[in-house]
Design a protein around this motif. Structure first.
Motif, PDB file in Angstrom:
ATOM      1  N   VAL A   1       8.551   6.308   2.687  1.00 14.29           N
ATOM      2  CA  VAL A   1       8.022   7.090   3.809  1.00 14.29           C
ATOM      3  C   VAL A   1       8.252   8.579   3.658  1.00 14.29           C
ATOM      4  CG1 VAL A   1       8.217   5.146   5.399  1.00 14.29           C
ATOM      5  CG2 VAL A   1      10.055   6.835   5.305  1.00 14.29           C
TER       6      VAL A   1
ATOM      7  N   CYS B   1       8.524  -0.099   6.504  1.00 15.45           N
ATOM      8  CA  CYS B   1       7.918   1.091   5.899  1.00 15.45           C
ATOM      9  C   CYS B   1       6.399   1.097   6.093  1.00 15.45           C
ATOM     10  CB  CYS B   1       8.229   1.159   4.406  1.00 15.45           C
ATOM     11  SG  CYS B   1       9.950   1.523   4.029  1.00 15.45           S
ATOM     12  N   LEU B   2       5.786  -0.054   5.867  1.00 16.34           N
ATOM     13  CA  LEU B   2       4.330  -0.124   6.053  1.00 16.34           C
ATOM     14  C   LEU B   2       3.948   0.178   7.493  1.00 16.34           C
ATOM     15  CD1 LEU B   2       3.308  -3.183   3.844  1.00 16.34           C
ATOM     16  CD2 LEU B   2       3.085  -0.743   3.324  1.00 16.34           C
TER      17      LEU B   2
ATOM     18  N   LEU C   1       4.109   3.912   7.874  1.00 17.07           N
ATOM     19  CA  LEU C   1       2.971   4.540   7.193  1.00 17.07           C
ATOM     20  C   LEU C   1       1.664   4.320   7.964  1.00 17.07           C
ATOM     21  CD1 LEU C   1       3.904   3.712   3.498  1.00 17.07           C
ATOM     22  CD2 LEU C   1       4.035   5.939   4.636  1.00 17.07           C
ATOM     23  N   ARG C   2       1.510   3.135   8.559  1.00 13.50           N
ATOM     24  CA  ARG C   2       0.311   2.880   9.367  1.00 13.50           C
ATOM     25  C   ARG C   2       0.262   3.798  10.583  1.00 13.50           C
ATOM     26  NH1 ARG C   2       1.812  -2.301   9.444  1.00 13.50           N
ATOM     27  NH2 ARG C   2       1.240  -3.253   7.497  1.00 13.50           N
TER      28      ARG C   2
ATOM     29  N   ARG D   1       1.718   6.637  10.903  1.00 17.02           N
ATOM     30  CA  ARG D   1       1.502   7.998  10.410  1.00 17.02           C
ATOM     31  C   ARG D   1       0.033   8.220  10.084  1.00 17.02           C
ATOM     32  NH1 ARG D   1       5.030   9.336   5.441  1.00 17.02           N
ATOM     33  NH2 ARG D   1       6.680   9.330   6.998  1.00 17.02           N
ATOM     34  N   ARG D   2      -0.583   7.250   9.428  1.00 17.21           N
ATOM     35  CA  ARG D   2      -2.000   7.355   9.089  1.00 17.21           C
ATOM     36  C   ARG D   2      -2.831   7.469  10.362  1.00 17.21           C
ATOM     37  NH1 ARG D   2      -3.521   2.271   6.722  1.00 17.21           N
ATOM     38  NH2 ARG D   2      -3.890   1.717   8.871  1.00 17.21           N
TER      39      ARG D   2
ATOM     40  N   PRO E   1       0.846  12.470   3.981  1.00 13.37           N
ATOM     41  CA  PRO E   1       2.089  11.933   3.449  1.00 13.37           C
ATOM     42  C   PRO E   1       2.741  12.849   2.418  1.00 13.37           C
ATOM     43  CG  PRO E   1       0.225  10.688   2.604  1.00 13.37           C
ATOM     44  CD  PRO E   1      -0.308  11.638   3.638  1.00 13.37           C
TER      45      PRO E   1
ATOM     46  N   ALA F   1       3.197  10.000  -3.805  1.00 12.29           N
ATOM     47  CA  ALA F   1       2.598  10.077  -2.468  1.00 12.29           C
ATOM     48  C   ALA F   1       1.100   9.795  -2.524  1.00 12.29           C
ATOM     49  CB  ALA F   1       2.855  11.452  -1.853  1.00 12.29           C
TER      50      ALA F   1
ATOM     51  N   PRO G   1      -0.004   2.717  -0.621  1.00  9.77           N
ATOM     52  CA  PRO G   1       1.319   2.168  -0.300  1.00  9.77           C
ATOM     53  C   PRO G   1       1.657   0.880  -1.060  1.00  9.77           C
ATOM     54  CG  PRO G   1       0.277   2.928   1.696  1.00  9.77           C
ATOM     55  CD  PRO G   1      -0.756   3.041   0.596  1.00  9.77           C
TER      56      PRO G   1
END
Length: 189
Positions: free
Chosen positions: A41, A83-84, A87-88, A90-91, A97, A136, A140
């Motif tokens: 992340v 973590c996924l 990231l989701r 955040r997206r 990223p 980055a 992912p």
């Protein structure tokens, strides 16, 4: 309790409510779980939150672990899923990223040998930054398998268990990740 107790024994004891056994697992794996989260992340605060959530989840669900000897893989699987999720989210917020990853210049293995040479230190820092950006830029799923294989040293079978995939899919993702990183990092050879 001594440090030479195997993971399976510790997991069984922790599942029975043995706090000391769980604390030993925590000490054994907290740095590795945090390291995976940080590399996935790229944000120290989020990585700390993920690591904490991994061990809270593990404490609550230890009795559900089917194979106590596989506790390391199970912890990485929990971390990977956390973590996924980050990231989701955040997206969904459209966060870049690359901008969110921590500054790592000067922390690479071998950089300490360049301490007396500013030019070598600057080059090493730039190489670390290039690798950070290249990682980055990976999807992912590829970043996760690359980190688990190259940094954490997990086998294909262990990685497959962590990411919930087949060994063949792991080999493919790892191959694509390595090829992409080799292409991006060609200038640094």
């Amino acid at each position: 309790m001594t440090a030479d107790v195997d993971d399976g024994t510790l997991a069984i004891r922790a599942a029975d409510g043995d706090v000391a056994a769980f604390e030993m697992l925590l000490r054994r794996y907290s740095d590795r779980v945090f390291g995976l989260a940080l590399r996935m992340v790229g944000d120290r605060g989020e990585a700390e939150d993920i690591a904490q959530e991994v061990f809270v989840t593990a404490w609550r669900r230890m009795a559900e672990l089917a194979d106590p000897g596989a506790v390391r893989t199970w912890l990485f699987r929990i971390a990977h899923r956390q973590c996924l999720g980050v990231l989701r989210r955040r997206r969904d917020r459209r966060t870049d990223p690359v901008e969110a990853l921590p500054e790592t210049a000067g922390t690479a293995v071998g950089v300490g040998t360049a301490a007396g040479d500013p030019a070598r230190l600057a080059e090493a820092g730039a190489g670390v930054e290039a690798l950070r950006r290249a990682l980055a830029g990976l999807p992912p799923s590829q970043r996760a398998v690359w980190l688990l294989a190259e940094v954490d040293g997990l086998s294909y079978a262990e990685i497959a268990a962590v990411v919930g995939s087949s060994e063949q899919a792991v080999r493919g993702r790892l191959s694509r990740a390595r090829a992409r990183l080799a292409e991006v990092m060609r200038a640094w050879r």
